[in-house]
Design a protein around this motif. Structure first.
Motif, PDB file in Angstrom:
ATOM      1  N   LEU A   1       6.896  -3.859  -2.531  1.00 38.91           N
ATOM      2  CA  LEU A   1       7.929  -4.352  -3.338  1.00 38.91           C
ATOM      3  C   LEU A   1       9.037  -4.205  -2.777  1.00 38.91           C
ATOM      4  O   LEU A   1       9.788  -3.174  -2.633  1.00 38.91           O
ATOM      5  CB  LEU A   1       7.839  -3.819  -4.892  1.00 38.91           C
ATOM      6  N   ASN A   2       9.771  -5.383  -2.137  1.00 35.91           N
ATOM      7  CA  ASN A   2      11.176  -5.412  -1.543  1.00 35.91           C
ATOM      8  C   ASN A   2      11.258  -4.312  -0.187  1.00 35.91           C
ATOM      9  O   ASN A   2      12.177  -3.676  -0.416  1.00 35.91           O
ATOM     10  CB  ASN A   2      12.208  -5.339  -2.523  1.00 35.91           C
ATOM     11  N   GLY A   3       9.993  -4.150   0.300  1.00 32.55           N
ATOM     12  CA  GLY A   3      10.165  -2.992   1.393  1.00 32.55           C
ATOM     13  C   GLY A   3       9.966  -1.636   0.957  1.00 32.55           C
ATOM     14  O   GLY A   3      10.038  -0.905   2.026  1.00 32.55           O
ATOM     15  N   HIS A   4       9.651  -1.448  -0.275  1.00 35.11           N
ATOM     16  CA  HIS A   4       9.525  -0.034  -0.636  1.00 35.11           C
ATOM     17  C   HIS A   4       7.988   0.003  -1.199  1.00 35.11           C
ATOM     18  O   HIS A   4       7.631  -0.894  -1.889  1.00 35.11           O
ATOM     19  CB  HIS A   4      10.435   0.243  -1.750  1.00 35.11           C
ATOM     20  N   CYS A   5       7.398   1.323  -1.277  1.00 35.29           N
ATOM     21  CA  CYS A   5       6.290   1.471  -1.690  1.00 35.29           C
ATOM     22  C   CYS A   5       6.187   1.905  -3.179  1.00 35.29           C
ATOM     23  O   CYS A   5       7.161   2.362  -3.791  1.00 35.29           O
ATOM     24  CB  CYS A   5       5.550   2.802  -1.013  1.00 35.29           C
ATOM     25  N   THR A   6       5.385   1.502  -4.036  1.00 30.15           N
ATOM     26  CA  THR A   6       5.505   1.653  -5.454  1.00 30.15           C
ATOM     27  C   THR A   6       3.955   1.622  -6.084  1.00 30.15           C
ATOM     28  O   THR A   6       3.075   1.344  -5.518  1.00 30.15           O
ATOM     29  CB  THR A   6       6.202   0.371  -6.263  1.00 30.15           C
ATOM     30  N   THR A   7       3.935   2.591  -7.031  1.00 32.42           N
ATOM     31  CA  THR A   7       2.547   2.800  -7.663  1.00 32.42           C
ATOM     32  C   THR A   7       1.972   1.539  -8.182  1.00 32.42           C
ATOM     33  O   THR A   7       0.629   1.348  -8.626  1.00 32.42           O
ATOM     34  CB  THR A   7       2.643   3.842  -8.674  1.00 32.42           C
ATOM     35  N   ALA A   8       2.906   0.522  -8.614  1.00 37.12           N
ATOM     36  CA  ALA A   8       2.253  -0.610  -9.347  1.00 37.12           C
ATOM     37  C   ALA A   8       3.331  -1.704  -9.187  1.00 37.12           C
ATOM     38  O   ALA A   8       4.304  -1.554  -9.159  1.00 37.12           O
ATOM     39  CB  ALA A   8       2.014  -0.402 -10.798  1.00 37.12           C
ATOM     40  N   CYS A   9       2.820  -2.967  -9.442  1.00 35.05           N
ATOM     41  CA  CYS A   9       3.681  -4.158  -9.398  1.00 35.05           C
ATOM     42  C   CYS A   9       4.381  -4.163 -10.843  1.00 35.05           C
ATOM     43  O   CYS A   9       3.935  -3.900 -11.704  1.00 35.05           O
ATOM     44  CB  CYS A   9       3.132  -5.692  -9.252  1.00 35.05           C
ATOM     45  N   PRO A  10       5.568  -4.611 -10.744  1.00 35.69           N
ATOM     46  CA  PRO A  10       6.480  -4.622 -12.288  1.00 35.69           C
ATOM     47  C   PRO A  10       6.057  -6.034 -13.021  1.00 35.69           C
ATOM     48  O   PRO A  10       5.231  -6.547 -12.323  1.00 35.69           O
ATOM     49  CB  PRO A  10       7.984  -4.873 -11.776  1.00 35.69           C
ATOM     50  N   PRO A  11       6.387  -5.874 -14.075  1.00 37.85           N
ATOM     51  CA  PRO A  11       6.032  -6.875 -15.040  1.00 37.85           C
ATOM     52  C   PRO A  11       6.421  -8.149 -14.479  1.00 37.85           C
ATOM     53  O   PRO A  11       7.698  -8.292 -13.646  1.00 37.85           O
ATOM     54  CB  PRO A  11       7.019  -6.716 -16.347  1.00 37.85           C
TER      55      PRO A  11
ATOM     56  N   PHE B   1       4.999  -9.652 -11.846  1.00 39.27           N
ATOM     57  CA  PHE B   1       4.736  -9.688 -10.427  1.00 39.27           C
ATOM     58  C   PHE B   1       3.302  -9.477 -10.252  1.00 39.27           C
ATOM     59  O   PHE B   1       2.726  -8.845 -11.249  1.00 39.27           O
ATOM     60  CB  PHE B   1       5.404  -8.636  -9.816  1.00 39.27           C
ATOM     61  N   PHE B   2       2.586  -9.675  -9.110  1.00 41.14           N
ATOM     62  CA  PHE B   2       1.154  -9.369  -8.976  1.00 41.14           C
ATOM     63  C   PHE B   2       0.971  -9.213  -7.618  1.00 41.14           C
ATOM     64  O   PHE B   2       1.750  -9.632  -6.686  1.00 41.14           O
ATOM     65  CB  PHE B   2       0.365 -10.654  -9.450  1.00 41.14           C
ATOM     66  N   PRO B   3      -0.043  -8.349  -7.240  1.00 38.36           N
ATOM     67  CA  PRO B   3      -0.280  -8.062  -5.691  1.00 38.36           C
ATOM     68  C   PRO B   3      -1.216  -9.384  -5.365  1.00 38.36           C
ATOM     69  O   PRO B   3      -2.136  -9.647  -5.789  1.00 38.36           O
ATOM     70  CB  PRO B   3      -0.976  -6.639  -5.934  1.00 38.36           C
ATOM     71  N   ASP B   4      -0.784  -9.498  -4.013  1.00 36.37           N
ATOM     72  CA  ASP B   4      -1.483 -10.467  -3.192  1.00 36.37           C
ATOM     73  C   ASP B   4      -2.298  -9.743  -2.464  1.00 36.37           C
ATOM     74  O   ASP B   4      -2.762  -8.576  -2.319  1.00 36.37           O
ATOM     75  CB  ASP B   4      -0.548 -11.441  -2.485  1.00 36.37           C
ATOM     76  N   ALA B   5      -3.111 -10.396  -1.295  1.00 36.38           N
ATOM     77  CA  ALA B   5      -4.224  -9.966  -0.687  1.00 36.38           C
ATOM     78  C   ALA B   5      -3.734  -8.709   0.148  1.00 36.38           C
ATOM     79  O   ALA B   5      -4.383  -7.953   0.785  1.00 36.38           O
ATOM     80  CB  ALA B   5      -4.848 -11.080   0.203  1.00 36.38           C
ATOM     81  N   THR B   6      -2.295  -8.805   0.459  1.00 31.83           N
ATOM     82  CA  THR B   6      -1.691  -7.537   1.548  1.00 31.83           C
ATOM     83  C   THR B   6      -1.402  -6.440   0.669  1.00 31.83           C
ATOM     84  O   THR B   6      -0.750  -5.718   1.149  1.00 31.83           O
ATOM     85  CB  THR B   6      -0.707  -8.208   2.434  1.00 31.83           C
ATOM     86  N   ARG B   7      -1.492  -6.564  -0.536  1.00 30.42           N
ATOM     87  CA  ARG B   7      -0.926  -5.729  -1.832  1.00 30.42           C
ATOM     88  C   ARG B   7       0.502  -5.661  -1.840  1.00 30.42           C
ATOM     89  O   ARG B   7       1.231  -4.809  -1.982  1.00 30.42           O
ATOM     90  CB  ARG B   7      -1.584  -4.129  -1.481  1.00 30.42           C
ATOM     91  N   THR B   8       1.019  -6.817  -1.530  1.00 29.17           N
ATOM     92  CA  THR B   8       2.514  -6.948  -1.444  1.00 29.17           C
ATOM     93  C   THR B   8       2.904  -7.591  -3.296  1.00 29.17           C
ATOM     94  O   THR B   8       2.127  -8.617  -3.409  1.00 29.17           O
ATOM     95  CB  THR B   8       3.160  -8.051  -0.553  1.00 29.17           C
ATOM     96  N   CYS B   9       3.659  -7.143  -3.823  1.00 27.79           N
ATOM     97  CA  CYS B   9       4.014  -7.611  -5.082  1.00 27.79           C
ATOM     98  C   CYS B   9       4.771  -8.851  -5.028  1.00 27.79           C
ATOM     99  O   CYS B   9       5.908  -8.789  -4.415  1.00 27.79           O
ATOM    100  CB  CYS B   9       4.898  -6.697  -6.167  1.00 27.79           C
ATOM    101  N   VAL B  10       4.259  -9.743  -5.572  1.00 25.85           N
ATOM    102  CA  VAL B  10       4.988 -11.326  -5.260  1.00 25.85           C
ATOM    103  C   VAL B  10       5.197 -11.868  -7.029  1.00 25.85           C
ATOM    104  O   VAL B  10       4.582 -11.440  -7.834  1.00 25.85           O
ATOM    105  CB  VAL B  10       4.144 -12.380  -4.680  1.00 25.85           C
TER     106      VAL B  10
ATOM    107  N   VAL C   1       0.876  -9.557 -17.547  1.00 23.05           N
ATOM    108  CA  VAL C   1      -0.190 -10.624 -16.580  1.00 23.05           C
ATOM    109  C   VAL C   1       0.435 -11.752 -15.993  1.00 23.05           C
ATOM    110  O   VAL C   1       1.511 -12.063 -16.846  1.00 23.05           O
ATOM    111  CB  VAL C   1      -1.308 -10.752 -17.623  1.00 23.05           C
ATOM    112  N   CYS C   2       0.170 -12.248 -15.262  1.00 19.20           N
ATOM    113  CA  CYS C   2       0.609 -13.724 -14.909  1.00 19.20           C
ATOM    114  C   CYS C   2      -0.044 -14.647 -15.897  1.00 19.20           C
ATOM    115  O   CYS C   2      -1.128 -15.453 -15.334  1.00 19.20           O
ATOM    116  CB  CYS C   2       0.332 -13.766 -13.446  1.00 19.20           C
ATOM    117  N   GLY C   3       0.309 -14.699 -16.923  1.00 18.01           N
ATOM    118  CA  GLY C   3      -0.153 -15.866 -17.868  1.00 18.01           C
ATOM    119  C   GLY C   3       0.954 -15.984 -19.097  1.00 18.01           C
ATOM    120  O   GLY C   3       2.019 -15.449 -19.145  1.00 18.01           O
ATOM    121  N   CYS C   4       0.412 -16.824 -20.119  1.00 19.24           N
ATOM    122  CA  CYS C   4       1.585 -17.128 -21.355  1.00 19.24           C
ATOM    123  C   CYS C   4       0.678 -16.436 -22.556  1.00 19.24           C
ATOM    124  O   CYS C   4      -0.420 -16.372 -22.772  1.00 19.24           O
ATOM    125  CB  CYS C   4       1.562 -18.463 -21.563  1.00 19.24           C
TER     126      CYS C   4
END
Length: 114
Positions: A18-28, A30-39, A55-58
Motif C-alpha cells: 500500500l503506497n510503497g509500504h508493506c501492510t498486513t491487510a488492505c484498509p477499508p 481497498f482490495f488486493p489485486d493480483a499482485t497483492r497491491t491494495c487498490v 468489502v467492495c460493495g454496498c
C-alpha cells in the motif's frame, strides 16, 4: 519503503503493498489485486445504498426494495415493480416486496374480517 531492487513477493512475503509500504491487510474500501497491491474500490452505490467499510460493495439496508452489488436490482416479487423506495404490487399480491398473496375475498372487492 520498498527498496528499488527485488520483487514484491521477496520483500513483503505474505503481506500487501500500500503506497510503497508493506501492510498486513488492505484498509477499508481497498482490495488486493493480483499482485497483492491494495487498490481503491470504486463503488457506485445507488438508491440510498452506502459503501461497506470492509468489502467492495454496498450496504442496501436503506431501501429494502433494492439489492445487488450496487443496490440497483429491484427485489420486488411476483411481478411487482420498484417505484421509488416501495414496490408497486399487482392486485393479487401485497407486502413490502409483494411477497404475500391477497385473500380471494380481497380480489373481488369484498373483505370480511372474521
Amino acid at each position: 519503503t520498498l527498496p528499488s531492487s527485488g520483487t514484491f513477493s521477496q520483500i513483503c512475503c505474505n503481506f500487501f503493498l500500500l503506497n510503497g509500504h508493506c501492510t498486513t491487510a488492505c484498509p477499508p474500501l481497498f482490495f488486493p489485486d493480483a499482485t497483492r497491491t491494495c487498490v481503491p474500490c470504486f463503488v457506485n452505490c445507488q438508491n440510498g445504498g452506502s459503501p461497506e467499510n470492509d468489502v467492495c460493495g454496498c450496504n442496501c439496508s436503506a431501501s429494502v426494495v433494492y439489492g445487488g452489488a450496487n443496490c440497483s436490482v429491484c427485489q420486488c416479487r411476483n411481478g411487482g415493480t420498484c417505484s421509488g423506495s416501495t414496490c408497486t404490487c399487482p392486485p393479487e399480491y401485497t407486502g413490502t416486496l409483494c411477497e404475500t398473496p391477497c385473500p380471494t375475498s380481497c380480489l373481488t372487492g369484498y373483505f370480511v374480517n372474521n
